[in-house]
Design an enzyme around this catalytic site. Structure first.
Site, mmCIF file in Angstrom:
data_model
loop_
_atom_site.group_PDB
_atom_site.id
_atom_site.type_symbol
_atom_site.label_atom_id
_atom_site.label_comp_id
_atom_site.label_asym_id
_atom_site.label_seq_id
_atom_site.Cartn_x
_atom_site.Cartn_y
_atom_site.Cartn_z
ATOM 1 N N HIS A 1 2.148 8.011 -12.248
ATOM 2 C CA HIS A 1 3.193 9.027 -12.065
ATOM 3 C C HIS A 1 2.670 10.411 -12.457
ATOM 4 O O HIS A 1 2.824 10.814 -13.618
ATOM 5 C CB HIS A 1 4.384 8.714 -12.976
ATOM 6 C CG HIS A 1 5.199 7.550 -12.544
ATOM 7 N ND1 HIS A 1 6.268 7.664 -11.696
ATOM 8 C CD2 HIS A 1 5.105 6.239 -12.859
ATOM 9 C CE1 HIS A 1 6.811 6.470 -11.506
ATOM 10 N NE2 HIS A 1 6.119 5.591 -12.201
ATOM 11 N N LYS B 1 35.685 37.442 -30.003
ATOM 12 C CA LYS B 1 36.735 36.471 -30.316
ATOM 13 C C LYS B 1 36.118 35.165 -30.824
ATOM 14 O O LYS B 1 36.581 34.583 -31.819
ATOM 15 C CB LYS B 1 37.543 36.205 -29.032
ATOM 16 C CG LYS B 1 38.855 35.534 -29.259
ATOM 17 C CD LYS B 1 39.704 35.664 -27.997
ATOM 18 C CE LYS B 1 40.891 34.724 -28.077
ATOM 19 N NZ LYS B 1 41.615 34.667 -26.807
ATOM 20 N N CYS C 1 4.130 5.473 -7.217
ATOM 21 C CA CYS C 1 4.480 4.188 -7.806
ATOM 22 C C CYS C 1 5.062 3.226 -6.761
ATOM 23 O O CYS C 1 4.307 2.712 -5.953
ATOM 24 C CB CYS C 1 5.394 4.379 -9.007
ATOM 25 S SG CYS C 1 5.211 3.011 -10.159
ATOM 26 N N PRO D 1 38.486 25.897 -25.817
ATOM 27 C CA PRO D 1 37.667 24.679 -26.000
ATOM 28 C C PRO D 1 36.578 24.874 -27.061
ATOM 29 O O PRO D 1 36.308 23.954 -27.842
ATOM 30 C CB PRO D 1 37.038 24.469 -24.608
ATOM 31 C CG PRO D 1 37.956 25.167 -23.663
ATOM 32 C CD PRO D 1 38.519 26.341 -24.415
ATOM 33 N N GLU E 1 3.874 13.208 -11.853
ATOM 34 C CA GLU E 1 4.949 14.184 -12.094
ATOM 35 C C GLU E 1 5.230 14.387 -13.579
ATOM 36 O O GLU E 1 5.684 15.454 -13.991
ATOM 37 C CB GLU E 1 6.235 13.786 -11.345
ATOM 38 C CG GLU E 1 6.991 12.561 -11.868
ATOM 39 C CD GLU E 1 6.480 11.236 -11.329
ATOM 40 O OE1 GLU E 1 5.323 11.173 -10.878
ATOM 41 O OE2 GLU E 1 7.245 10.251 -11.369
HETATM 42 N N1 GLN Z 1 9.149 -1.657 -8.876
HETATM 43 C C1 GLN Z 1 7.747 -1.389 -8.892
HETATM 44 C C2 GLN Z 1 7.040 -2.116 -10.022
HETATM 45 O O1 GLN Z 1 7.679 -2.585 -10.915
HETATM 46 C C3 GLN Z 1 7.483 0.107 -8.963
HETATM 47 C C4 GLN Z 1 7.945 0.733 -10.232
HETATM 48 C C5 GLN Z 1 8.086 2.232 -10.145
HETATM 49 O O2 GLN Z 1 8.142 2.805 -9.073
HETATM 50 N N2 GLN Z 1 8.165 2.910 -11.277
HETATM 51 O O3 GLN Z 1 5.845 -2.230 -10.032
#
Ligand code: GLN
Length: 544
Positions: free
Chosen positions: A504, A224, A378, A191, A506
Site C-alpha cells: 500500500h 460571546k 492490494c 451548542p 498510499e
Molecule cells: N482481500 C485481499 C487479501 O486479504 C486484499 C486485501 C487488501 O486489499 N488490503 O489479501
C-alpha cells in the site's frame, strides 16, 4: 513533558483530527518537537476488524498497527512514522489490565475503573510521550464529550492535567460546532456553551475553543463564546470551511493560535517558517493542469474509506501542479451495466470480500484495453492478475481463492501459514517490509532505488506457480519481497502506465514526498490528457 489534549463536543466529524494534526504541525514548524496520540474509546483492540463504512479507512503503520485514519493525518502533517502505541483503544487498555489481574499483579485489590483503568491510560500516554522524546504530545480523544465510552479517558486526562501541574504543561483544546441557522442567519453559540458545560461537569475546563463553522466566527460571536466558556477572546479560534484540509494550519496561524499556545505553554520557539507549507497549499488551490481519476471501490459512499488514496493524489498533484478530481465509481454499478466514466486514470484500491470484485475486474480490463493509466493496490493488484489470467492467458474461471475456493486456476491463494488461522485480529501480513525491484523497470525508475520499504495489509498472495505463464504473456512482476520472494509489484510495459502493487504505497505518501506510484499515475494521466510529458520538477518543492 507537555500535553495538548483535543476533545470534541456537540457531534463527531468536526475535524478534530485535522485540528490536532494542525496544532502539531504549527508547533513543529516553530522548532518544537511534537508527537500525537489518538484515543479511540471503542472496545475493539484495533481498527483492523472494523468495516470502513463505520470509521473510514484502516490506516496501517510501519509496525503493522491497524489504526484509526487520524494517525494518517498525523503522519502526513508531522511527516513522521508512528507506532501502534500511538493509538490507544478501550480494548487495548482493558486487555492489559485484565491480563495483569489474572497474573496476580493486583492481588488483594478490587480492580476498578478508577484507579486501575485510568492509571493504565496515563501509563500508555506517558510512555509514548517519553519514548518519542517530543516536547509536546498532542492527545486527541475520539468521540464526543458525554459519551459513556470516553468517560474513563477524560477522567484519566483530568488526572494527568493535575499530575503534570496543569497550566503550561497541559492545555485542553475543545472543538465544537457553531452552526449558522439559515432561518435566522446567525452563528449560534448555544451548542458550544452546552458542551463546555458538560466538560466542566467532569472537571475539565477548556483553555482553547475551536469552533467549526461555515465561515469565520464573527468578532461578537467569539466574544460571546469567550464570555460564556470562560476563556480569553484570543483563545477562541474559527475553523471555517476551506477548500483543502492542508489550509487549516494557515487559518489557525492567522488567528494567532500558535503564538497563544507558545505563550501559554511557555515554549521556546526556534524558527517559524511556514513558507513551504504555504506554497504547498497554493499549489493545491491553484493548479495549472487538471485531470480526472476514477477510484473504483465498494465503500465509495463514504469517501473517508479511501482517504489515503485521496491524500496521495493531492500530494502527487501538488508536485505536478495538477488538480486531481476524483470520480467515485461503485464497483457493483459496473456489474449492473454502468459504464466507466471519461477519466484520465483509474485506481482500483484494496478491499475484502467478493462484493464488487467482478466490477473491479471490468475496470481493470477497460484500463488495460484502452491504455488508460492504471494503478491497482492490494486487492487491485490481485484482481489485475486474475483479469490477465482470464482475458489474456485464456484461463477461464481464474480467481483468487478468497472469492472462489474451487477455481480451476487459483492465481491468488493463501500461503500455508494463513490456512489454519482462527483469530482474525492482527493476523494478516501487516506492516512495512522490504521489496527488491527489478532495475530494468518503470517502478524502479519511479522509486529511484532498488530496495524499497512499503506497508502491507493482506492475507492472500499471487500464486508463484502461475508467474511464468503470466510473464510469458507479457505481464512483468518487477518487485519481490526481500525475505521470501513473494510477488509485490507488476507492470505491463506495452501500456502507458499500468502498474499494480501488493503493498500500500498510499500510507507513506507525504505532502512533500508523494508516493512514487501516485506520482507515476498522475504524470501518466497528464500525458494521457495533454499528450505530452509535463516537466515534473518545475519548482523544487522537496521539503526534505
Ligand atoms: N482481500 C485481499 C487479501 O486479504 C486484499 C486485501 C487488501 O486489499 N488490503 O489479501
Amino acid at each position: 513533558m507537555k500535553f495538548v489534549i483535543v476533545t470534541g463536543g456537540v457531534l463527531s466529524g468536526l475535524g478534530k483530527g485535522i485540528t490536532a494534526a494542525s496544532i502539531g504541525l504549527l508547533l513543529k514548524l516553530r522548532g518544537i518537537e511534537t508527537t500525537a496520540i489518538k484515543i479511540d474509546p471503542y472496545i475493539n483492540c484495533d481498527a483492523g476488524t472494523m468495516n470502513p463504512y463505520q470509521h473510514g479507512e484502516v490506516f496501517v503503520l510501519d509496525d503493522g498497527g491497524e489504526t484509526d485514519l487520524d494517525l494518517g493525518h498525523y503522519e502526513r502533517f508531522l511527516d513522521c512514522s508512528l507506532t501502534s502505541e500511538h493509538n490507544i483503544t478501550t480494548g487495548k487498555v482493558y486487555r492489559e489490565v485484565i491480563e495483569r489481574e489474572r497474573r496476580g499483579d493486583y492481588l488483594g485489590a478490587t480492580v476498578q475503573v478508577i484507579p486501575h483503568i485510568t492509571n493504565e491510560i496515563k501509563r500508555r500516554i506517558r510512555k509514548v510521550a517519553k519514548e518519542s522524546g517530543a516536547e509536546v504530545t498532542i492527545v486527541e480523544v475520539g468521540g464526543t464529550v458525554g459519551d459513556i465510552e470516553s468517560m474513563p479517558f477524560l477522567e484519566a486526562l483530568r488526572q494527568l492535567h493535575r499530575e503534570v501541574g496543569g497550566n503550561e504543561n497541559c492545555v485542553f483544546v475543545h472543538t465544537t460546532l457553531v452552526p449558522k441557522i439559515s432561518v435566522v442567519g446567525e452563528q449560534k453559540t448555544k451548542p458550544t456553551q452546552h458542551s463546555v458545560k458538560e466538560l466542566r461537569e467532569i472537571g475539565i475546563s477548556p483553555d482553547i475553543i475551536v469552533g467549526r463553522c461555515e465561515e469565520e466566527l464573527l468578532y461578537d460571536i467569539k466574544k460571546k463564546i469567550a464570555l460564556f466558556c470562560d476563556v480569553p477572546i484570543d483563545a477562541v479560534i474559527s475553523n471555517p470551511n476551506v477548500s483543502t484540509i492542508y489550509e487549516v494550519p494557515l487559518v489557525f496561524e492567522r488567528q494567532g493560535l500558535t503564538n497563544y499556545l507558545i505563550k501559554k505553554m511557555k515554549l521556546q520557539p526556534k524558527n517559524g517558517d511556514l513558507s513551504l507549507w504555504r506554497e504547498f497549499v497554493e499549489r493545491i488551490k491553484n493548479p495549472k493542469y487538471r485531470v480526472r481519476i476514477a477510484i473504483v471501490g465498494k465503500y465509495t459512499y463514504l469517501h473517508d474509506s479511501y482517504i489515503s488514496h485521496k491524500e496521495a493524489l493531492t500530494h502527487a498533484g501538488a508536485k505536478l501542479r495538477t488538480g486531481v478530481d476524483i470520480v467515485w465509481v461503485e464497483a457493483e454499478d459496473l456489474e449492473g451495466g454502468a459504464s466507466i466514466p471519461d477519466v484520465h486514470g483509474i485506481i482500483v484500491p484494496g478491499g475484502f470480500g467478493k462484493r464488487g470484485t467482478e466490477g473491479k475486474i471490468m475496470a481493470i480490463r477497460y484500463a488495460r484495453e484502452n491504455n488508460v493509466p492504471f494503478l491497482g493496490i492490494c486487492l487491485g493488484f490481485q484482481l489485475t492478475v486474475v483479469e490477465y489470467a482470464r482475458n489474456v492467458c485464456g484461463m477461464e474461471g481464474a480467481n483468487s481463492t478468497e472469492f472462489d475456493e474451487n477455481t480451476p486456476h487459483p492465481v491468488v491463494d493463501l500461503l500455508p501459514e494463513q490456512r489454519d488461522i482462527k483469530f482474525m485480529g492482527a493476523t494478516m501480513r501487516l506492516g512495512a517490509s522490504d521489496i527488491v525491484l527489478d532495475e530494468n523497470s518503470l517502478v524502479y525508475k519511479l522509486y529511484g532505488k532498488k530496495v524499497i520499504s512499503e506497508r502491507h495489509r493482506h492475507r492472500y498472495e499471487v500464486n508463484n506457480e502461475y508467474v511464468d505463464v503470466l510473464e510469458r504473456k507479457g505481464l512483468r512482476f518487477v518487485g519481490r519481497s526481500k525475505d521470501r520472494g513473494l510477488m509485490e509489484v507488476l507492470e505491463l510495459p506495452s501500456n502507458i502506465f499500468f502498474v499494480a502493487s501488493q503493498f500500500h504505497p498510499e500510507f507513506k505518501s507525504r505532502p512533500f514526498k508523494p508516493a512514487p506510484l501516485y506520482l507515476g499515475l498522475v504524470s501518466a494521466a497528464l500525458k494521457f490528457k495533454y499528450g505530452e510529458d509535463i516537466i515534473v520538477n518545475e519548482v523544487g518543492n522537496d521539503g526534505d
